[in-house]
Design an enzyme around this catalytic site. Structure first.
Site, short mmCIF file in Angstrom:
data_model
loop_
_atom_site.label_atom_id
_atom_site.label_comp_id
_atom_site.label_asym_id
_atom_site.label_seq_id
_atom_site.Cartn_x
_atom_site.Cartn_y
_atom_site.Cartn_z
N LYS A 274 0.85 -1.20 0.00
CA LYS A 274 0.00 0.00 0.00
C LYS A 274 0.88 1.25 0.00
O LYS A 274 1.70 1.44 0.88
CB LYS A 274 -0.91 0.00 1.24
CG LYS A 274 -1.71 1.30 1.43
CD LYS A 274 -2.64 1.24 2.65
CE LYS A 274 -3.30 2.60 2.91
NZ LYS A 274 -4.16 2.59 4.12
N ASP A 279 -2.60 10.15 3.84
CA ASP A 279 -4.00 9.76 4.01
C ASP A 279 -4.72 10.75 4.92
O ASP A 279 -4.67 10.62 6.14
CB ASP A 279 -4.08 8.33 4.59
CG ASP A 279 -5.51 7.86 4.77
OD1 ASP A 279 -6.43 8.53 4.27
OD2 ASP A 279 -5.71 6.81 5.42
N LYS A 286 -10.21 12.80 8.28
CA LYS A 286 -9.72 12.40 9.60
C LYS A 286 -9.66 13.61 10.53
O LYS A 286 -9.54 14.74 10.06
CB LYS A 286 -8.30 11.83 9.46
CG LYS A 286 -8.21 10.45 8.84
CD LYS A 286 -6.78 9.94 8.85
CE LYS A 286 -6.65 8.59 8.19
NZ LYS A 286 -7.37 7.52 8.89
N ASP A 297 1.53 6.18 5.69
CA ASP A 297 0.56 5.26 5.09
C ASP A 297 1.09 4.61 3.80
O ASP A 297 0.37 3.90 3.12
CB ASP A 297 -0.76 6.00 4.82
CG ASP A 297 -1.97 5.10 4.97
OD1 ASP A 297 -1.84 4.01 5.55
OD2 ASP A 297 -3.05 5.50 4.49
N ASP A 356 -12.32 7.02 3.76
CA ASP A 356 -11.09 6.80 4.52
C ASP A 356 -10.66 5.32 4.50
O ASP A 356 -9.56 4.99 4.91
CB ASP A 356 -11.29 7.28 5.97
CG ASP A 356 -9.98 7.48 6.70
OD1 ASP A 356 -8.91 7.45 6.04
OD2 ASP A 356 -10.00 7.66 7.93
N ARG A 360 -7.77 -0.44 0.89
CA ARG A 360 -8.32 -1.62 0.21
C ARG A 360 -8.75 -1.28 -1.22
O ARG A 360 -8.72 -2.14 -2.10
CB ARG A 360 -9.48 -2.19 1.04
CG ARG A 360 -10.61 -1.21 1.28
CD ARG A 360 -11.50 -1.62 2.44
NE ARG A 360 -10.97 -1.20 3.73
CZ ARG A 360 -11.57 -1.40 4.89
NH1 ARG A 360 -12.73 -2.04 4.94
NH2 ARG A 360 -11.02 -1.00 6.01
N1 BES Z 1 -4.35 4.37 6.91
C1 BES Z 1 -5.50 4.12 7.68
C2 BES Z 1 -5.28 3.10 8.79
C3 BES Z 1 -4.39 3.56 9.90
C4 BES Z 1 -4.92 4.23 10.98
C5 BES Z 1 -3.05 3.28 9.88
C6 BES Z 1 -4.10 4.64 12.01
C7 BES Z 1 -2.24 3.69 10.90
C8 BES Z 1 -2.76 4.36 11.98
C9 BES Z 1 -6.64 3.60 6.79
O1 BES Z 1 -6.66 4.09 5.51
C10 BES Z 1 -7.90 4.01 7.44
O2 BES Z 1 -8.15 5.18 7.50
N2 BES Z 1 -8.68 3.05 7.93
C11 BES Z 1 -9.89 3.33 8.60
C12 BES Z 1 -10.90 2.31 8.14
C13 BES Z 1 -12.30 2.63 8.56
C14 BES Z 1 -12.80 3.88 7.85
C15 BES Z 1 -13.19 1.46 8.23
C16 BES Z 1 -9.64 3.22 10.09
O3 BES Z 1 -8.85 2.37 10.53
O4 BES Z 1 -10.18 4.03 10.83
ZN ZN Z 2 -4.83 4.71 4.75
MN MN Z 3 -7.70 5.93 5.39
#
Ligand code: BES
Ligand code: ZN
Ligand code: MN
Length: 501
Positions: A274, A279, A286, A297, A356, A360
């Site tokens: 990835k 992000d 966020k 990220d 967010d 995936r």
């Molecule tokens: N890059 C983030 C995941 C992440 C969060 C990595 C904190 C490292 C530290 C990912 O793209 C994301 O935002 N995931 C969301 C998914 C949710 C919207 C289902 C998450 O984990 O909040």
């Molecule tokens: Zn992410």
């Molecule tokens: Mn994200």
């Protein structure tokens, strides 16, 4: 770094700035510590009686000991003798290497790797020592104005003191460990660089640079037009929200045997990383606090590049292909909106309920692209979910696979390389959380088991090969005072590939 080996017999006569020997809490001395103790009229036992408790993670510096040629002997605490294991050893090597760097020394000798432990061969212990030195000597200075305030470590020579019959295994381990350390340095620097420098284009240029540096590496960087031609509609939908140009990086390590002839060529192993260089969450923005950290990220992508660097340095006899979809995830007038439906390269449509959950969305098209290589295995590596940090913290990476053989090999590689992963479930029962009323699949599955449903989403694109997914959200990065990239899971991945070759 120049690594070498020395034999333990004449340990007291080794001329060096610092010599590390191990001691245990129960008053047990390692063979090396015993040699130093006898040659110095009992200086080690004396220290253990008075001031040093030999707890794991601690050390004591003894200067100018009588009868000892080393300028300093560093006693390294190893904790309880009957609990001593590979992880304690790796941490002990780091304690010493870190001391050498802090004391601004140019060289050091460690006798720690000669201590037997149940779960690591001398080759693995030597490898761990080299990786520890790499960890301690990493130096980030790319974005400081005044570099002299932040001088580079002087440590240049590092020797392992071992018994004569351990020499060849030790040299093998040092060679593997040095390659892993170089890979980790690359991965860490890419993770630490800010998103205005480490862009998708920068990652592409890094791949091209590796191709120039190593003759086994070939790199190709596809631009937006070429990605469109591949119909990667899901990946492109994320990329569209930013002015920054996306890229799809294909980087290959083709071993000498495969370069010579196609006969008996083994199926490649594909690593998918990835590469979200920043992000912000997109329209599902966020919160502002700690958002700076979302520059990491792209650590999945960085670990793919670091791993390819390591396997190229070792000229590993196994073809490895890295695939990196890379872009930014920003809110804008052209960004994905909650409720949008996009069509992935596989033909499956996706309802984007949360912008967010973008990782995936870019990975799924890379996983479809991977099919063309008829791979022996595909492993994707991603900072995919905050939920994985909740589940496993910062110790284990999350591992998901329906293939028990592949999963076990990755777990074992993690243990051998001191870069552990923990397997989480991937049963079909979770799949219903991804139901959408308007598309083949939704991109989120609600709060329960967030890391599992993210893996379930990816699994829909991986039916045609053995596949595993590593969620490194908790392990690729450290927050707080030590803020920065860790270089994980490069050790796990390189160890896995070493074991396959
Ligand atoms: N890059 C983030 C995941 C992440 C969060 C990595 C904190 C490292 C530290 C990912 O793209 C994301 O935002 N995931 C969301 C998914 C949710 C919207 C289902 C998450 O984990 O909040
Ligand atoms: Zn992410
Ligand atoms: Mn994200």
């Amino acid at each position: 770094m120049e690594f070498s080996t020395q034999t333990t017999a004449s340990l007291h006569q080794i001329k060096t700035a610092a010599l590390a020997v191990g001691v245990f809490t129960d008053g047990i001395l390692s063979a090396a510590a015993d040699i130093i103790d006898r040659a110095s009229n009992g200086a080690v036992r004396e220290a253990l009686k008075s001031e040093f408790h030999a707890k794991a993670g601690t050390h004591l510096v003894l200067r100018n000991l009588p009868g000892i040629s080393a300028a300093r002997v560093i006693l390294i605490g190893l904790g309880q003798h009957d609990r001593y294991n590979a992880a304690t050893h790796a941490n002990a090597e780091f304690t010493f290497a870190h001391y050498c760097v802090q004391a601004n020394l140019a060289e050091g000798v460690t006798a720690l790797a000669s201590i037997e432990c149940a779960d690591a061969s001398v080759r693995n212990r030597a490898q761990a020592a080299a990786v520890a030195v790499g960890r301690a000597t990493y130096h980030y200075d790319a974005t400081f104005g005044k570099r002299d305030r932040n001088p580079a470590p002087r440590l240049k020579k590092f020797a392992l003191s071992i018994s004569r019959n351990q020499a060849s295994h030790t040299q093998q381990g040092l060679k593997n460990g040095a390659a892993i350390a170089h890979g980790m340095h690359l991965t860490r620097e890419l993770g630490d660089l800010p998103a205005n420098i480490c862009t998708p284009t920068y990652l592409g240029n890094t791949a091209k640079k590796l191709a120039k540096e190593f003759k086994s590496i070939k790199a190709e960087v596809l631009d937006r037009k070429q990605i469109e031609a591949l119909k990667m509609g899901s990946f492109l939908s994320v990329a569209r929200g930013s002015y920054e140009a996306p890229a799809f990086i294909i980087i290959k390590h083709v071993p000498a045997s495969a370069r010579a002839s196609d006969k008996g060529r083994k199926a490649p192993i594909v690593l998918v990383g990835k590469g979200v260089t920043f992000d912000a969450g997109g329209i599902s923005l966020k919160p502002a606090g700690n958002m700076d950290e979302m520059k990491y990220d792209m650590c999945g992508a960085a670990s793919v590049l670091g791993t390819l660097r390591a396997v190229a340095e070792l000229d590993l006899d196994q073809e490895v292909i890295g695939l990196i979809p890379t872009c930014e995830n920003l809110p804008s007038g052209r960004a994905n909106k909650p409720g949008d439906v996009v069509t992935s390269m596989s033909g499956q449509t996706i309802e984007i309920l949360n912008t967010d959950a973008e990782g995936r969305l870019i990975l799924c098209d890379a996983l479809t692209y991977a099919e063309r290589f008829k791979p022996a295995a595909v492993i994707d590596i991603a900072t995919l979910t905050g939920a994985c940090i909740v589940a496993l913290g910062h110790v284990n990476s999350g591992l998901f696979s329906k293939n028990d053989v592949l999963a076990e090999s990755l777990l074992a590689a993690g243990r051998d390389a001191n870069d552990v992963a923990w397997r989480l479930p991937l049963e079909d029962a979770y799949q219903e959380q991804l139901h959408s009323n308007f598309a083949d699949i939704a991109n989120i599955g609600g709060p329960p088991a967030g890391s599992v449903t993210a893996a379930c989403f990816l699994s829909r694109f991986t039916g045609n090969y053995p596949w595993a997914h590593l969620d490194i959200a908790g392990t690729a990065w450290r927050s707080g005072k030590e803020k920065g990239a860790t270089g994980r899971p490069v050790p796990l991945l390189v160890q896995y590939l070493l074991n396959q070759a």
